[in-house]
Design an enzyme around this catalytic site. Structure first.
Site, PDB file in Angstrom:
ATOM      1  N   VAL A  11     -36.527  -4.754  14.672  1.00 53.47           N
ATOM      2  CA  VAL A  11     -37.959  -5.410  15.581  1.00 53.47           C
ATOM      3  C   VAL A  11     -39.042  -4.954  16.098  1.00 53.47           C
ATOM      4  O   VAL A  11     -39.814  -5.489  15.626  1.00 53.47           O
ATOM      5  CB  VAL A  11     -36.394  -5.451  16.784  1.00 53.47           C
ATOM      6  CG1 VAL A  11     -37.386  -7.006  17.909  1.00 53.47           C
ATOM      7  CG2 VAL A  11     -35.614  -6.797  16.137  1.00 53.47           C
ATOM      8  N   LYS A 157     -35.041 -13.458  11.686  1.00 44.13           N
ATOM      9  CA  LYS A 157     -33.833 -13.084  10.725  1.00 44.13           C
ATOM     10  C   LYS A 157     -34.058 -11.831  10.166  1.00 44.13           C
ATOM     11  O   LYS A 157     -35.535 -11.818   8.817  1.00 44.13           O
ATOM     12  CB  LYS A 157     -33.788 -14.532   9.996  1.00 44.13           C
ATOM     13  CG  LYS A 157     -33.022 -15.171  10.227  1.00 44.13           C
ATOM     14  CD  LYS A 157     -32.708 -16.749   9.993  1.00 44.13           C
ATOM     15  CE  LYS A 157     -34.018 -17.162   9.488  1.00 44.13           C
ATOM     16  NZ  LYS A 157     -35.289 -17.800  10.037  1.00 44.13           N
ATOM     17  N   PHE A 255     -26.767 -23.553   8.459  1.00 45.02           N
ATOM     18  CA  PHE A 255     -25.562 -22.640   9.241  1.00 45.02           C
ATOM     19  C   PHE A 255     -24.693 -23.441   9.480  1.00 45.02           C
ATOM     20  O   PHE A 255     -23.680 -23.206   9.874  1.00 45.02           O
ATOM     21  CB  PHE A 255     -26.287 -22.522  10.582  1.00 45.02           C
ATOM     22  CG  PHE A 255     -26.737 -21.076  10.038  1.00 45.02           C
ATOM     23  CD1 PHE A 255     -27.954 -20.993  10.584  1.00 45.02           C
ATOM     24  CD2 PHE A 255     -26.054 -20.103  10.748  1.00 45.02           C
ATOM     25  CE1 PHE A 255     -28.248 -19.366  10.568  1.00 45.02           C
ATOM     26  CE2 PHE A 255     -26.721 -18.583  11.018  1.00 45.02           C
ATOM     27  CZ  PHE A 255     -27.505 -18.571  10.629  1.00 45.02           C
ATOM     28  N   TYR A 257     -22.570 -22.984   5.101  1.00 42.32           N
ATOM     29  CA  TYR A 257     -22.303 -22.397   4.115  1.00 42.32           C
ATOM     30  C   TYR A 257     -20.806 -21.188   4.806  1.00 42.32           C
ATOM     31  O   TYR A 257     -21.085 -20.539   5.513  1.00 42.32           O
ATOM     32  CB  TYR A 257     -23.370 -21.779   3.367  1.00 42.32           C
ATOM     33  CG  TYR A 257     -24.036 -22.719   3.673  1.00 42.32           C
ATOM     34  CD1 TYR A 257     -24.672 -23.258   1.974  1.00 42.32           C
ATOM     35  CD2 TYR A 257     -25.525 -22.804   3.690  1.00 42.32           C
ATOM     36  CE1 TYR A 257     -25.388 -24.140   1.407  1.00 42.32           C
ATOM     37  CE2 TYR A 257     -26.533 -24.247   3.848  1.00 42.32           C
ATOM     38  CZ  TYR A 257     -26.008 -24.565   2.553  1.00 42.32           C
ATOM     39  OH  TYR A 257     -27.404 -25.161   1.706  1.00 42.32           O
ATOM     40  N   CYS A 266     -26.393  -7.938  14.474  1.00 47.09           N
ATOM     41  CA  CYS A 266     -26.685  -8.934  15.787  1.00 47.09           C
ATOM     42  C   CYS A 266     -25.679 -10.047  16.024  1.00 47.09           C
ATOM     43  O   CYS A 266     -24.807  -9.476  17.092  1.00 47.09           O
ATOM     44  CB  CYS A 266     -27.812 -10.225  15.281  1.00 47.09           C
ATOM     45  SG  CYS A 266     -29.298  -8.992  15.299  1.00 47.09           S
ATOM     46  N   ARG A 333     -24.783  -2.646   8.964  1.00 43.83           N
ATOM     47  CA  ARG A 333     -24.512  -3.030  10.064  1.00 43.83           C
ATOM     48  C   ARG A 333     -23.681  -3.865  10.028  1.00 43.83           C
ATOM     49  O   ARG A 333     -23.718  -5.162   9.965  1.00 43.83           O
ATOM     50  CB  ARG A 333     -25.069  -2.803  10.952  1.00 43.83           C
ATOM     51  CG  ARG A 333     -25.696  -1.272  11.105  1.00 43.83           C
ATOM     52  CD  ARG A 333     -26.839  -1.727  12.758  1.00 43.83           C
ATOM     53  NE  ARG A 333     -28.380  -2.417  12.095  1.00 43.83           N
ATOM     54  CZ  ARG A 333     -29.060  -1.922  13.070  1.00 43.83           C
ATOM     55  NH1 ARG A 333     -28.985  -1.504  13.594  1.00 43.83           N
ATOM     56  NH2 ARG A 333     -30.381  -3.266  12.768  1.00 43.83           N
TER      57      ARG A 333
HETATM   58  P1  NAD Z   1     -32.579  -0.469  14.853  1.00 43.84           P
HETATM   59  O1  NAD Z   1     -31.711   0.353  15.174  1.00 43.84           O
HETATM   60  O2  NAD Z   1     -33.370  -0.888  13.813  1.00 43.84           O
HETATM   61  O3  NAD Z   1     -34.447   0.935  15.586  1.00 43.84           O
HETATM   62  C1  NAD Z   1     -34.084   0.722  17.539  1.00 43.84           C
HETATM   63  C2  NAD Z   1     -35.224   2.261  17.721  1.00 43.84           C
HETATM   64  O4  NAD Z   1     -35.299   1.806  18.590  1.00 43.84           O
HETATM   65  C3  NAD Z   1     -34.243   3.742  16.436  1.00 43.84           C
HETATM   66  O5  NAD Z   1     -35.544   3.431  15.604  1.00 43.84           O
HETATM   67  C4  NAD Z   1     -34.278   4.609  17.788  1.00 43.84           C
HETATM   68  O6  NAD Z   1     -34.418   5.422  17.321  1.00 43.84           O
HETATM   69  C5  NAD Z   1     -35.186   4.125  18.826  1.00 43.84           C
HETATM   70  N1  NAD Z   1     -35.356   4.812  19.927  1.00 43.84           N
HETATM   71  C6  NAD Z   1     -33.861   4.598  21.019  1.00 43.84           C
HETATM   72  N2  NAD Z   1     -34.352   5.235  21.749  1.00 43.84           N
HETATM   73  C7  NAD Z   1     -35.585   5.347  22.445  1.00 43.84           C
HETATM   74  C8  NAD Z   1     -36.100   5.591  23.303  1.00 43.84           C
HETATM   75  N3  NAD Z   1     -36.022   6.085  24.418  1.00 43.84           N
HETATM   76  N4  NAD Z   1     -37.504   5.674  22.655  1.00 43.84           N
HETATM   77  C9  NAD Z   1     -38.286   5.479  21.747  1.00 43.84           C
HETATM   78  N5  NAD Z   1     -37.600   4.870  20.630  1.00 43.84           N
HETATM   79  C10 NAD Z   1     -35.903   4.527  21.151  1.00 43.84           C
HETATM   80  O7  NAD Z   1     -32.768  -1.459  16.184  1.00 43.84           O
HETATM   81  P2  NAD Z   1     -33.036  -3.179  15.528  1.00 43.84           P
HETATM   82  O8  NAD Z   1     -32.044  -3.891  14.522  1.00 43.84           O
HETATM   83  O9  NAD Z   1     -34.523  -2.861  15.586  1.00 43.84           O
HETATM   84  O10 NAD Z   1     -32.902  -4.339  17.546  1.00 43.84           O
HETATM   85  C11 NAD Z   1     -33.204  -3.869  18.631  1.00 43.84           C
HETATM   86  C12 NAD Z   1     -33.247  -5.149  19.496  1.00 43.84           C
HETATM   87  O11 NAD Z   1     -33.456  -6.100  19.057  1.00 43.84           O
HETATM   88  C13 NAD Z   1     -31.584  -4.615  19.454  1.00 43.84           C
HETATM   89  O12 NAD Z   1     -31.287  -5.289  21.074  1.00 43.84           O
HETATM   90  C14 NAD Z   1     -31.187  -6.002  18.437  1.00 43.84           C
HETATM   91  O13 NAD Z   1     -29.681  -6.451  18.998  1.00 43.84           O
HETATM   92  C15 NAD Z   1     -32.480  -6.577  18.541  1.00 43.84           C
HETATM   93  N6  NAD Z   1     -33.033  -7.790  17.836  1.00 43.84           N
HETATM   94  C16 NAD Z   1     -32.742  -7.153  16.424  1.00 43.84           C
HETATM   95  C17 NAD Z   1     -32.706  -8.463  14.796  1.00 43.84           C
HETATM   96  C18 NAD Z   1     -32.183  -7.971  14.261  1.00 43.84           C
HETATM   97  O14 NAD Z   1     -32.425  -8.909  12.910  1.00 43.84           O
HETATM   98  N7  NAD Z   1     -32.462  -6.164  13.725  1.00 43.84           N
HETATM   99  C19 NAD Z   1     -32.515  -9.727  15.614  1.00 43.84           C
HETATM  100  C20 NAD Z   1     -33.303  -9.604  17.049  1.00 43.84           C
HETATM  101  C21 NAD Z   1     -32.605  -9.008  18.098  1.00 43.84           C
END
Ligand code: NAD
Length: 439
Positions: A11, A157, A255, A257, A266, A333
């Site tokens: 994100v 997504k 959605f 399928y 997520c 994941r």
């Molecule tokens: P991710 O695990 O890919 O990335 C999180 C990052 O945060 C990691 O690189 C980690 O090293 C870093 N981090 C942790 N603590 C930190 C700190 N104190 N300072 C700086 N960096 C720090 O996670 P993601 O998939 O990007 O998801 C992030 C958030 O967004 C989550 O809450 C998730 O639920 C939400 N989200 C994810 C998606 C998706 O498709 N992946 C979509 C919408 C929302």
């Protein structure tokens, strides 16, 4: 405008890069030094179509930079986005330790007005906790500095993240002040020029909107999986049923399928976290609970089908097409493939796998798994197989050379976990074909 994004994962990196693409001065920050060092060299930690090019382009333009220090990047910054991970705690609730750590660092280091926006998916009330954590640090330092908090949940997504961010259906923003709304309106203006709107609301509603959206989508998936499993028993074809109900405008066609269960970073964790939030508030979300239970069982549906075809699986060779939880991502994941790999391995099978992107990540996650051979392409993986299982509908699996597959396989069992093949064609070629709700 100067923006800092904390957490450079799926994100944060997409958010920061896309803001930079619109001319914003962005610094992406992460505690993971290796990630930041690689990004400084233009090497992305994730696979996401179109992202690498945008990173390199915006770095070259001087609009996108990377750092390991939030404290060093607060000066002159207008908005800080927190996009750190919120993984599930042991009880399923969202672990907010990273979100609150970021808040404390902000409180310890700000010297001017700043808007602190939570982009991570967080339970209702988290923005308030962020505000409290910043205030505690300011009080400790005897500082009186104005700041605002906001909630801006992300709906991108994986696999289509850059497009989703650049051309959003809608942008949800929870705010508490006029100043915060004006800053967010300015930042998002370039994304709304083509008519897509920003929906402003109070902060708790914005936080809840994200969970409600994911729980609704997960519900549609589990519902269709249950209908598909019933179709299998009664001789109906779920594809026809899907078209039949999807053409009802009250239901809509997206959605719907059926498949091998939802995975990824997520839906599984957000469904659990929503359930926990409800429990903490004395409410049982019965539908949401059932959605999760149905999904847990669905992840092993191909194993159950295989057992029904061949009760003794010991020493059978099972080939997997695809490992990632969906195409165009290397994210493993909660991928259903992880559950299937363990189940077939425990049954004493030899497993051959091929995925265009996610094999390294699978090896990293299951280093000790017995009897797995990682293959170089979609044909090598079928050599000597007693069954072929399609788990991820990557484009390269959509129109394979079935004659070649047939020559390679020992037994012609094909389980289509994504319902993408023409069962009649395959049956005519001698395959035992089963989809999910389609025979
Ligand atoms: P991710 O695990 O890919 O990335 C999180 C990052 O945060 C990691 O690189 C980690 O090293 C870093 N981090 C942790 N603590 C930190 C700190 N104190 N300072 C700086 N960096 C720090 O996670 P993601 O998939 O990007 O998801 C992030 C958030 O967004 C989550 O809450 C998730 O639920 C939400 N989200 C994810 C998606 C998706 O498709 N992946 C979509 C919408 C929302």
């Amino acid at each position: 405008m100067k923006v800092a994004i904390v957490g450079t994962g799926y994100v944060g990196l997409v958010t920061g890069t896309c803001f930079a693409e619109m001319g914003v001065d962005v610094t992406c920050i992460d505690v993971n030094k290796e990630k930041i060092n690689n990004l400084k060299k233009g090497i992305s930690p994730i696979y996401e179509p179109g992202l690498d090019e945008l990173i390199v382009k915006n770095m070259a333009k001087g609009r996108l930079s990377f750092s390991t220090s939030l404290a060093d990047n607060l000066e002159n910054t207008d908005i800080v986005f927190s996009a750190v991970g919120t993984p599930p705690d042991e009880d399923g609730s969202a672990d907010l330790q990273y979100v609150l750590e970021v808040a404390r660092t902000i409180g310890q280091n700000i010297n001017h007005y700043i808007l602190v926006v939570t982009k991570s998916t967080v339970p209702v009330g988290t923005a308030q906790k962020v505000k409290n954590a910043i205030n505690v640090e300011l009080e400790k330092l005897g500082k009186n500095i104005e700041f605002d908090i906001a909630s801006n949940p992300e709906f991108l997504k994986e696999g289509n993240a850059v497009k989703d961010f650049l051309f959003p259906d809608r942008i949800v923003v929870g705010i508490e002040s006029q100043k915060a709304q004006e800053l967010m309106a300015k930042l998002y203006k370039p994304f709304t020029l083509n008519g897509h709107n920003v929906i402003y609301m109070d902060v708790p509603s914005a936080e809840m909107t994200k969970y409600a959206a994911n729980a609704m989508l997960a519900t549609r998936i589990s519902f269709m999986n249950e209908i598909a499993n019933l179709c299998d028993k009664v001789g109906a074809n779920v594809s026809n049923v899907r078209k039949g109900i999807g053409s009802d405008t009250r239901i809509g066609s997206k959605f719907l399928y059926s498949g091998i269960g939802y995975g990824g970073s997520c839906f599984p964790k957000d469904v659990k976290a929503l359930f926990r939030t409800a429990e903490e508030n004395g409410i049982e979300l019965k539908v949401v609970k059932a959605v999760e239970q149905a999904n847990e069982e669905q992840k092993l549906i191909l194993y159950s089908k295989m057992k029904a075809i061949c009760p003794d699986l010991k020493n059978k060779t099972i080939a997997f097409w695809g490992l990632s939880f969906k195409p165009e991502t290397d994210d493993m994941r909660e991928a259903p493939s992880l559950y299937l790999l363990k189940a077939f391995s425990s049954a004493g099978c030899k497993i051959r796998v091929y995925d265009p992107i996610a094999m390294e990540e699978t090896k990293r996650r299951l280093p000790d798994l017995q009897n797995v051979t990682y293959c170089k392409d979609e044909y090598e993986v079928t050599q000597g197989a007693d069954a072929l299982l399609l788990l991820t509908e990557w484009k390269e699996f959509r129109l394979p050379d079935w004659k070649r597959v047939k020559e390679n396989m020992k037994e012609l069992v094909l389980l289509d976990g994504r319902n993408i093949y023409d069962g009649n064609e395959l049956k005519a070629m001698g395959f035992h074909y089963e989809g999910i709700g389609i025979r």
